[in-house]
Design a protein around this motif. Structure first.
Motif, PDB file in Angstrom:
ATOM      1  N   VAL A  42       0.892  -1.299  -0.187  1.00  0.00           N
ATOM      2  CA  VAL A  42       0.146   0.045   0.115  1.00  0.00           C
ATOM      3  C   VAL A  42       0.981   1.256  -0.012  1.00  0.00           C
ATOM      4  O   VAL A  42       0.575   2.277  -0.617  1.00  0.00           O
ATOM      5  N   ARG A  43       2.012   1.427   0.885  1.00  0.00           N
ATOM      6  CA  ARG A  43       2.670   2.414   0.905  1.00  0.00           C
ATOM      7  C   ARG A  43       3.530   2.763  -0.575  1.00  0.00           C
ATOM      8  O   ARG A  43       3.651   3.873  -1.050  1.00  0.00           O
ATOM      9  N   ARG A  44       3.731   1.530  -1.053  1.00  0.00           N
ATOM     10  CA  ARG A  44       4.533   1.719  -2.532  1.00  0.00           C
ATOM     11  C   ARG A  44       3.643   2.300  -3.463  1.00  0.00           C
ATOM     12  O   ARG A  44       4.020   3.154  -3.957  1.00  0.00           O
ATOM     13  N   VAL A  45       2.335   1.927  -3.550  1.00  0.00           N
ATOM     14  CA  VAL A  45       1.407   2.305  -4.450  1.00  0.00           C
ATOM     15  C   VAL A  45       1.027   3.840  -4.280  1.00  0.00           C
ATOM     16  O   VAL A  45       1.042   4.726  -5.035  1.00  0.00           O
ATOM     17  N   PRO A  50       0.639  10.751  -7.769  1.00  0.00           N
ATOM     18  CA  PRO A  50       1.033  12.222  -7.784  1.00  0.00           C
ATOM     19  C   PRO A  50      -0.055  12.782  -6.997  1.00  0.00           C
ATOM     20  O   PRO A  50       0.055  13.806  -6.441  1.00  0.00           O
ATOM     21  N   ASP A  51      -1.336  12.110  -6.869  1.00  0.00           N
ATOM     22  CA  ASP A  51      -2.508  12.999  -6.030  1.00  0.00           C
ATOM     23  C   ASP A  51      -2.438  12.404  -4.627  1.00  0.00           C
ATOM     24  O   ASP A  51      -3.412  12.955  -3.885  1.00  0.00           O
ATOM     25  N   THR A  52      -1.519  11.960  -4.168  1.00  0.00           N
ATOM     26  CA  THR A  52      -1.467  11.414  -2.696  1.00  0.00           C
ATOM     27  C   THR A  52      -0.415  11.973  -1.791  1.00  0.00           C
ATOM     28  O   THR A  52       0.745  12.263  -2.578  1.00  0.00           O
ATOM     29  N   ARG A  53      -0.836  12.647  -0.851  1.00  0.00           N
ATOM     30  CA  ARG A  53       0.358  13.295   0.069  1.00  0.00           C
ATOM     31  C   ARG A  53       0.101  12.724   1.459  1.00  0.00           C
ATOM     32  O   ARG A  53      -0.934  12.420   1.938  1.00  0.00           O
ATOM     33  N   TRP A  54       1.402  12.518   2.260  1.00  0.00           N
ATOM     34  CA  TRP A  54       1.167  12.140   3.554  1.00  0.00           C
ATOM     35  C   TRP A  54       1.031  13.413   4.645  1.00  0.00           C
ATOM     36  O   TRP A  54       1.652  14.318   4.162  1.00  0.00           O
TER      37      TRP A  54
END
Length: 61
Positions: A42-45, A50-54
Motif C-alpha cells: 500500500v505504501r509503495r502504491v 501524484p495525487d496522494t500526500r502524507w
C-alpha cells in the motif's frame, strides 16, 4: 527476508518471475509477516501516486 527489508517486488527463486501477492499469501505461514507485506505494498502504491500526500498531523481526516 525480502519482506522484512520492505521489498515487495518479490521474484520466484526458481525462474525470477515476479510473484503474485496471492502466491505470497499462500506460502507465508505467518499472518503478521503477510500483513507487513500488504502494508509495504500500500505504501509503495501511495508513494508513486501524484495525487496522494502524507499528512504530518496526527489524527488527520
Amino acid at each position: 527476508m525480502e519482506i522484512s527489508e520492505s521489498r515487495v517486488g518479490i521474484a520466484c527463486p526458481e525462474c525470477s518471475e515476479p510473484m503474485h501477492p496471492n502466491d505470497i499469501r499462500m506460502i507465508l505461514n505467518d499472518k503478521t509477516q503477510y500483513e507487513k507485506y500488504e502494508d509495504f505494498m500500500v505504501r509503495r502504491v501511495l508513494a508513486v501516486d501524484p495525487d496522494t500526500r502524507w499528512c504530518p498531523a496526527p489524527d488527520c481526516r
